[in-house]
Design a protein around this motif. Structure first.
Motif, short mmCIF file in Angstrom:
data_model
loop_
_atom_site.label_atom_id
_atom_site.label_comp_id
_atom_site.label_asym_id
_atom_site.label_seq_id
_atom_site.Cartn_x
_atom_site.Cartn_y
_atom_site.Cartn_z
N ASP A 32 71.04 81.51 39.73
CA ASP A 32 70.17 80.36 39.53
C ASP A 32 69.21 80.26 40.72
N GLU A 33 67.91 80.21 40.42
CA GLU A 33 66.90 80.18 41.48
C GLU A 33 66.96 78.92 42.33
N ARG A 34 67.60 77.87 41.81
CA ARG A 34 67.73 76.65 42.60
C ARG A 34 68.99 76.67 43.47
N ASP A 37 67.97 79.91 46.66
CA ASP A 37 66.52 79.72 46.52
C ASP A 37 65.74 80.68 47.42
N ARG A 100 76.78 73.47 33.31
CA ARG A 100 75.55 74.17 33.66
C ARG A 100 75.76 75.68 33.61
N SER A 132 68.75 69.57 44.41
CA SER A 132 67.99 70.49 43.57
C SER A 132 68.89 71.53 42.94
N ALA A 133 69.92 71.97 43.68
CA ALA A 133 70.80 73.04 43.20
C ALA A 133 71.80 72.59 42.14
N SER A 134 71.94 71.29 41.93
CA SER A 134 72.88 70.79 40.92
C SER A 134 72.13 69.97 39.88
N SER A 137 68.81 71.53 38.79
CA SER A 137 68.98 72.69 37.93
C SER A 137 69.28 72.29 36.50
N GLN A 140 66.04 70.86 34.91
CA GLN A 140 65.08 71.93 34.61
C GLN A 140 65.47 72.68 33.34
#
Length: 341
Positions: A32-34, A37, A100, A132-134, A137, A140
Motif C-alpha cells: 500500500d503506497e500509504r 510511502d 482493508r 494516512s496509512a490507516s 488508505s 482512498q
C-alpha cells in the motif's frame, strides 16, 4: 426507501496463521503506497525482495501464538461488533464488515451494499486516531471503487473518533477492574508511524516536530495529526480515571525499519521506568478497537518479557473495546449522529 448502508472497516488479518496466508497479507498490506510511502520501485524491491520473504515465517509464528478456536481475535471481535451494531440499528440499516487487507474485502462488502440497493453509505474506518496509512488508505480505496459505479449514492466518512465519549468511557471502565491506582505507572502505547508521515500531514508545514511538545495539545493546526490525537485520547482516558499527568506515559510501539518513528518508543519508556524502580505497569492500547497481534502478543508477551528482564514485575494489558456493549452503543450513536438520524 432503501436501507442506510454502514461499512465498518478494520485493518486486516491473514486468513490463517500459515506462512502462505501471512505472506499474502503482508504483501497486500506493505505494498500500500500509504503504508510504505516511498517510490513504487523501491517499495516493491523492499517489500517483495526483503520484508515479505524474511518476515513472513517469523510473523506466522506470532499469529499462531494468538490464534485460538475462534480464529483471528481481530476478525472474531470485528464480526461480533458488526452483528451487535446491526441488531441495535435495526432493519432500516445494512451493516457490512470489511478489512482493508485480505478478507472480508472492501470490494466484496461494497458489492453486497450495491446489490442491497442501499440509499447511502457511511464508512467508518475503525481506527480512533486518523493516520494516512490507516484511515486515509480506507477512504482512498472506497472512493476509488465507488467512483466507478454508474450510480453513486451519497457516501460519507468518519475521519476519526479519538475523543468519542463512549469510547473513552469504555476504555476507562475496562481499566477499573484492575484498580489503576495500585500500579506504579500507566502506559498508553499506540501503534507507531514514521515521522515523515506526520510531517506530510502538516498542511501548514510549520508545526510538526518543530518543538518537543508540538503534539501535547490539539489545535486547529494539528487537529488531523495522528500523534496529537493519540495524546488527546490518553489525556481524556486519564481524566476519566482521575490519573495525574505524572502517573501516565504516552509511547509508540511496532517500529519497523531504521527511519525515525514517532517517539518515545515503548521499549525506551520501559527501560526508563525500570531504571526508576517502577515494578507494575498497566497498559492501554487505544489505537485498537479490538484485541489483535499488537495487543495480545506484542504488549502482553514481548513487552512483558522485556520489562521483567529489566527488573520489572508485571505488564498488565487493559482489554480493548471488543464486544463491550457500552462501546457498541457508542458506535451506534456515532453512526446515527453522523447521518443526522
Amino acid at each position: 426507501m432503501g436501507k442506510k448502508g454502514v461499512l465498518l472497516v478494520n485493518l486486516g488479518t491473514p486468513d490463517s496463521p500459515e506462512v502462505g496466508d501471512v505472506k499474502r497479507y503482508l504483501d497486500q498490506f506493505l505494498m500500500d503506497e500509504r503504508v510504505i510511502d516511498i517510490n513504487a520501485f523501491s517499495r516493491t524491491m523492499l517489500v517483495k525482495g526483503v520484508i515479505v520473504p524474511f518476515r513472513s515465517p517469523k510473523t506466522a509464528k506470532l499469529y499462531k501464538e494468538i490464534w485460538d478456536e475462534n480464529g483471528s481475535p481481530l476478525l472474531y471481535y470485528s464480526k461480533i461488533q458488526t452483528a451487535m451494531v446491526q441488531e441495535q440499528l435495526g432493519p432500516d440499516y445494512h451493516v457490512e464488515l470489511a478489512m482493508r487487507y485480505q478478507n472480508p474485502s472492501i470490494p466484496a462488502a461494497l458489492a453486497k451494499m450495491k446489490a442491497g440497493l442501499v440509499e447511502s453509505i457511511q464508512v467508518i474506518p475503525m481506527f480512533p486516531q486518523y493516520a494516512s496509512a490507516s484511515t486515509g488508505s480506507v477512504i482512498q480505496l472506497v472512493m476509488e471503487l465507488v467512483s466507478k459505479w454508474q450510480t453513486i449514492p451519497p457516501v460519507s466518512f468518519v475521519n476519526s473518533f479519538h475523543d468519542n465519549p463512549g469510547m473513552i468511557a469504555t476504555f476507562a471502565d475496562n481499566a477499573r477492574k484492575y484498580q489503576p491506582e495500585t500500579y506504579d505507572q500507566i502506559l498508553f502505547s499506540f501503534h507507531g508511524l514514521p515521522e515523515r508521515q506526520l510531517i506530510k500531514c502538516d498542511h501548514s508545514q510549520s508545526h510538526c516536530l518543530k518543538s518537543a511538545d508540538c503534539c501535547q495539545t490539539l489545535t486547529d493546526v494539528n487537529k488531523f495529526c495522528y500523534s496529537a490525537q493519540c495524546h488527546d485520547t490518553a489525556k481524556l482516558i486519564a481524566a476519566e480515571l482521575q490519573i495525574p499527568s505524572a502517573q501516565y506515559s504516552v509511547c509508540f510501539q511496532s517500529r519497523l525499519g531504521k527511519d525515525p518513528w514517532v517517539q518515545p518508543y515503548t521499549s525506551d519508556v520501559l527501560k526508563q521506568l525500570a531504571a526508576a524502580g517502577k515494578k507494575r505497569l498497566l497498559v492501554f492500547c487505544p489505537a485498537f478497537v479490538a484485541d489483535c497481534l499488537e495487543t495480545l502478543y506484542e504488549v502482553t508477551v514481548e513487552y512483558g518479557e522485556e520489562f521483567r528482564k529489566l527488573g520489572g514485575e508485571e505488564v498488565q494489558l487493559v482489554s480493548s473495546l471488543n464486544d463491550n456493549p457500552q462501546w457498541i452503543s457508542a458506535l451506534v450513536k456515532m453512526i446515527k449522529d453522523n447521518q443526522g438520524a
